[in-house]
Design an enzyme around this catalytic site. Structure first.
Site, PDB file in Angstrom:
ATOM      1  N   SER A 201      -0.831   0.098 -10.649  1.00 59.19           N
ATOM      2  CA  SER A 201      -0.942   1.172  -9.684  1.00 59.19           C
ATOM      3  C   SER A 201       0.345   2.105  -9.759  1.00 59.19           C
ATOM      4  O   SER A 201       0.309   2.897 -10.951  1.00 59.19           O
ATOM      5  CB  SER A 201      -0.611   0.328  -8.081  1.00 59.19           C
ATOM      6  N   ASP A 345     -11.852  -0.691  -6.042  1.00 59.79           N
ATOM      7  CA  ASP A 345     -10.518  -0.244  -5.649  1.00 59.79           C
ATOM      8  C   ASP A 345     -10.639   1.114  -4.642  1.00 59.79           C
ATOM      9  O   ASP A 345     -11.124   2.068  -4.810  1.00 59.79           O
ATOM     10  CB  ASP A 345      -9.909   0.576  -7.117  1.00 59.79           C
ATOM     11  N   HIS A 377      -8.023  -3.037  -4.723  1.00 67.33           N
ATOM     12  CA  HIS A 377      -6.670  -2.660  -5.448  1.00 67.33           C
ATOM     13  C   HIS A 377      -5.883  -3.942  -5.435  1.00 67.33           C
ATOM     14  O   HIS A 377      -5.163  -4.067  -6.427  1.00 67.33           O
ATOM     15  CB  HIS A 377      -6.167  -1.616  -4.657  1.00 67.33           C
TER      16      HIS A 377
END
Ligand SMILES: *[C@@H]1O[C@H](CO)[C@@H](O)[C@H](O)[C@H]1NC(C)=O
Ligand SMILES: *[C@@H]1O[C@H](CO)[C@@H](O)[C@H](O)[C@H]1NC(C)=O
Ligand SMILES: *[C@@H]1O[C@H](CO)[C@@H](O)[C@H](O)[C@H]1NC(C)=O
Ligand SMILES: *[C@@H]1O[C@H](CO)[C@@H](O)[C@H](O)[C@H]1NC(C)=O
Length: 411
Positions: A201, A345, A377
């Site tokens: 991320s 996601d 995610h």
């Protein structure tokens, strides 16, 4: 101009701060960690432009470092380096990195782990949070340390907390590796060590930008590989995707983080926030991720601006986002790349990662892309990590990579 914190104030007015707070080198070891806004270690020396990127400016030993994983982990040693880097505008700046040495370290293996700080405040920097023992992602750090890899954990947002600026993050990551490789006297890292990068991320943002920028910014570096999870290739797209949702708190942090790096954008933000709720929006300048999530969950963050949703698409924000918020625009990674991403996601649409992989592959990159049809995610960070760790292990062990690009869809 608003001074965000002691550190940023000092960064802007370096000479004043250096006079006011004498810098002590090699404070070692120390008792209670001070937050970066109060710790003189974070005040950069003057004359940064006279040293080359990656130069170690000062250092200190932290002694043993304990990480709260499933089982608490204690390292053999840990150190911090302040090093010279280059900010988003190309100006000389400084940043701090933490180097964690495990027992039974292989002094020739360094993993640069880019932690997903995801906030626009100096006191959320991994170099501080890791000293409190409570750093998120500890399980990934520990799994790398358990391999005998020395971990380099850079504050890639720099002293200005320029969250979401890819140029800042990539350059600081590369310079932290240069500094780590030059730190043998202190850290015992071999100057000829092999090294790789890993991040999820916000940490994938720093790692991917570093991989793209390496051929031009740090051509002498030769990474064995990079593992990128939960990629965020297009920040504009992320802003629209998460607005109004659970993770909306990343929006003020991201916009203000870019404002920390680009004075023109900072002025634009100040001009267009509604006075009635500007201070609520700007809370993200003095909060970390968890508080940002709580403060702004479910909100329409564009409603803080007099131009609403169009704010992001106007010329000043778009010029900044085009320069530093879109991956695939600054070069082609020269190292083997492993990408893992949940198809579902909800922070960054998988289509953006598909498009980035396609583009980089067409430019000659070597990418192993794993698309996971289960999860989103947060879950992918856990389910995808075994594959990432295995990829990194193989690269250190010299296992040959499949040339070109492959995509696997998995459950
Ligand atoms: C940083 O870079 C910009 C653009 O090149 C320049 O206008 C500015 O004066 C520089 N700032 C400092 C503090 O050097
Ligand atoms: C240490 O790492 C280097 C570089 O990857 C490798 O060549 C060497 O075999 C490793 N040593 C041990 C004992 O694993
Ligand atoms: C990034 O996302 C924005 C918003 O969805 C879109 O308008 C733009 O075309 C995207 N940029 C690229 C290079 O795909
Ligand atoms: C911010 O203030 C504006 C103008 O008063 C208002 O329309 C908007 O709803 C406010 N946004 C939030 C999230 O409170």
């Amino acid at each position: 101009m608003r001074l965000l914190s002691g550190v940023v104030g000092c960064a802007l007015l370096q000479s004043v701060c250096v006079m006011a707070v004498p810098v002590s080198h090699n404070l070692s070891p120390r008792a209670t960690p001070l937050p970066p806004t109060e710790d003189p270690f974070y005040i950069p020396p003057t004359g940064l432009e006279d040293s080359s990127p990656g130069t170690i400016l000062r250092s200190r030993s932290l002694g043993e470092l304990t990480l709260q994983g499933v089982v608490p982990y204690t390292s053999k040693a840990a150190y911090q380096l302040m090093f010279r880097t280059t900010d988003s505008l190309g100006n000389a700046s400084a940043a701090v990195t933490t180097i964690i040495v495990p027992e039974n370290a292989n002094l020739s293996r360094v993993l640069s782990y880019q932690f997903a700080e995801d906030s626009a405040w100096a006191n959320c920097a991994p170099s501080y949070v890791v000293q409190l023992g409570s750093i998120g992602e500890a399980i990934f750090l520990i799994s790398a340390l358990d391999q005998g890899w020395i971990v380099n954990l850079p504050d890639y947002e720099g002293l200005q907390s320029a969250f979401t600026s890819g140029i800042q993050a990539g350059q600081a990551t590369l310079d932290s590796v240069r500094a780590a490789l030059a730190s043998e006297d202190l850290t015992t890292i071999s100057p000829t060590a092999e090294y790789q990068m890993w991040g999820y991320s916000g940490g994938s943002l720093a790692s991917e930008w570093a991989a793209e920028l390496q051929p031009t910014y740090a051509p002498e570096l030769n990474f064995k590989g990079v593992a990128l999870g939960g990629l965020v290739p297009n920040i504009t797209s992320v802003l629209f995707t998460i607005n109004g949702g659970l993770s909306a708190g990343l929006i003020p942090a991201g916009i203000l983080g870019l404002g920390n790096a680009y004075p023109e954008l900072e002025a634009y933000i100040d001009e267009h926030l509604f006075p009635a709720n500007a201070s609520t929006f700007k809370k993200a300048l003095t909060q970390c991720l968890a508080d940002d999530v709580t403060t702004y969950a479910g909100q329409d963050l564009f409603s803080y601006f007099d131009e609403g949703e169009a704010t992001i698409m106007t010329s000043i924000p778009q010029s900044v986002l085009a320069a530093t918020g879109q991956m695939g625009t600054h070069g082609t990674p020269q190292m083997p790349v492993y990408v893992y991403k949940a198809v579902g996601d909800e922070i960054s649409p998988v289509a953006d990662t598909d498009a980035l992989v396609t583009k980089l592959c067409a430019q000659g990159a070597n990418i192993q892309y794993v698309r996971d049809w289960i999860g989103e995610h947060a879950t992918e960070e856990i389910t995808g990590y075994g594959g990432a760790l295995g990829f990194l292990e193989d690269r250190f062990n010299g296992v040959p990579v499949t040339p070109g690009c492959t995509t696997a869809n998995v459950l």
